[in-house]
Design an enzyme around this catalytic site. Structure first.
Site, PDB file in Angstrom:
ATOM      1  N   ARG A  43     -34.253   0.273   9.129  1.00  0.00           N
ATOM      2  CA  ARG A  43     -32.874  -0.221   8.993  1.00  0.00           C
ATOM      3  C   ARG A  43     -32.066   0.039  10.269  1.00  0.00           C
ATOM      4  NH1 ARG A  43     -29.360   2.969   6.990  1.00  0.00           N
ATOM      5  NH2 ARG A  43     -30.545   3.757   5.232  1.00  0.00           N
ATOM      6  N   TYR A  95     -15.250 -22.353   8.643  1.00  0.00           N
ATOM      7  CA  TYR A  95     -16.404 -22.431   7.744  1.00  0.00           C
ATOM      8  C   TYR A  95     -16.040 -21.714   6.431  1.00  0.00           C
ATOM      9  CZ  TYR A  95     -20.611 -21.072   5.398  1.00  0.00           C
ATOM     10  OH  TYR A  95     -21.542 -20.855   4.415  1.00  0.00           O
ATOM     11  N   ASP A 166     -17.216 -18.277  16.759  1.00  0.00           N
ATOM     12  CA  ASP A 166     -18.404 -18.713  16.022  1.00  0.00           C
ATOM     13  C   ASP A 166     -19.031 -19.847  16.836  1.00  0.00           C
ATOM     14  OD1 ASP A 166     -20.210 -19.903  14.285  1.00  0.00           O
ATOM     15  OD2 ASP A 166     -18.977 -19.590  12.501  1.00  0.00           O
ATOM     16  N   LYS A 191     -29.129 -21.593  11.331  1.00  0.00           N
ATOM     17  CA  LYS A 191     -28.977 -22.992  11.758  1.00  0.00           C
ATOM     18  C   LYS A 191     -29.911 -23.314  12.941  1.00  0.00           C
ATOM     19  CE  LYS A 191     -25.744 -23.195   8.644  1.00  0.00           C
ATOM     20  NZ  LYS A 191     -26.106 -22.307   7.572  1.00  0.00           N
TER      21      LYS A 191
END
Ligand SMILES: Cc1ncc(COP(=O)(O)O)c(C=O)c1O
Length: 370
Positions: A43, A95, A166, A191
């Site tokens: 992690r 978004y 972004d 994406k």
């Protein structure tokens, strides 16, 4: 090194003596104490995540990058790193997933003003003494609005606020916000980075190592919204071909935008590569290509839009973008009742199929609603 070369070679570290050309996936969740790499527990860091972060930082020309389990987790980490009581200025067409994060998860913690980010005066008017973050998304989803990163960075910095961008739609192939003055870049790597509609991921990149970045790193490692070693491997694998995929996406998007522009059933086309787009000049000054998403409004309202989509054979009616296959959807249907997106607006993520085939499919679908 040029972008294409960095994309292929950065972060590819083969540390065993196998002669492998490609760094393998390290699945171990824990590492023996005292190891040379300083690894402890997956992690907090693992070889594939470190490699992916090195690669993304290099492509955005930043000082460091942090990989997250989704784009939303990456964006949310930025809001979480702000001092409680901060004011944020964000795009009115942001978004919707991150809009939800700001308004629902941080309700009572931060305040937000949603403004038209293509209007510099509106941003200045929205500033408050406690404004600590200006968030831009350019081109924006789904209206493809363009924000002037250089000018907004000046406004943010005069006010001791951070500018975060972004950069999901543009990708570092076409736009490097950190070089234009932004402090933080965010990506949904689901994406174009992933590019094949099969990996969920997100990333943040910082211009410099500073206290804010230390907080982001803590949120990543302690909060634990991190991608698996396998996902990091596949993302890095996909990013190796990003430059060439983006060139194809942008070329095809331009062909479709030109097609929609002269189509009598189309009311309005949104693509920053079109000279008629209100943000075209700013886009041309800060981007080297205009991306692979085109939106358009169809005559006949939501009903005609749904009919058109249902008649298409090659374009899958699905949410998301940035994959090699073309996707299409009526955004308002997905964004819910509060959306500002017009009901007849269709967003197309233009894929890498041959444009002759895409145009033929569009022709037959448009002929059914004529
Ligand atoms: C511009 C933009 N930012 C952020 C996100 C959120 O990313 P993810 O779906 O990976 O959480 C998306 C997803 O559609 C997006 O389009």
């Amino acid at each position: 090194m040029k972008f294409e070369t960095r994309a292929i070679h950065k972060g590819n570290h083969v540390t065993d003596n196998s002669g492998s050309v490609v760094q393998p996936i390290t699945l171990s969740t824990t590492f023996e104490h005292g190891n040379e790499a300083g690894l402890l527990y997956t992690r907090a860091g693992n070889p594939n995540r470190i490699s992916l972060e090195e690669l993304i930082a290099s492509l955005e020309q930043g000082a460091d990058a942090a990989a997250f389990s989704s784009g939303n987790a990456a964006g949310t980490a930025v809001f979480q790193a702000l001092e409680p009581g901060s004011h944020i200025i964000a795009p009115d067409d942001m978004y919707h997933g991150l809009h939800n994060s700001m308004t629902k998860l941080f309700k009572g913690i931060h305040t937000v003003s949603f403004v038209d980010m293509s209007d510099l005066e509106a941003i200045k008017v929205a500033l408050q003494p406690n404004t600590r973050l200006i968030w831009v998304e350019t081109p924006s989803n789904p209206l493809l609005k363009i924000s002037d990163i250089r000018r907004i960075a000046e406004i943010a910095h005069e006010h001791q606020a951070i500018l975060a961008c972004d950069n999901t739609f543009a990708t570092p192939v076409f736009q490097n916000p950190l070089l234009l003055g932004a402090d933080i870049v965010m990506h949904s790597s689901t994406k174009y980075f992933g590019g094949h509609s099969d990996i969920l991921g997100g990333a943040l990149v910082t211009k410099e190592q500073n206290d804010f970045w230390i907080k982001i790193r803590t949120i990543q490692r302690v909060g634990g919204a991190v991608p698996s070693a396998s996902d990091c491997y596949w993302l890095a694998r996909s990013i190796r071909s990003l430059a060439y995929r983006m060139k194809g996406h942008a070329e095809h998007a331009m062909v479709l935008a030109d097609y929609f522009l002269v189509n009598p059933i189309v009311e309005k086309v949104f693509y920053p590569g079109l000279k008629s787009h209100p943000g075209h000049e700013i886009a041309a000054s800060q981007m080297s290509g205009f991306g692979g998403v085109v939106s358009f409004q169809v005559k006949g309202g939501a009903e005609a839009a749904d009919k058109l989509i249902s008649e298409l054979k090659l374009f899958a009616n699905a949410t998301s973008l940035g994959g090699i296959e073309s996707l299409i959807e009526r955004r308002a249907a997905v964004e819910g009742p509060d959306t500002l997106t017009p009901p007849n607006l269709i967003r197309v993520s233009v894929g890498l199929e041959h444009t002759d085939d895409l145009l033929e499919d569009l022709d037959q679908a448009f002929s059914k609603i004529n």
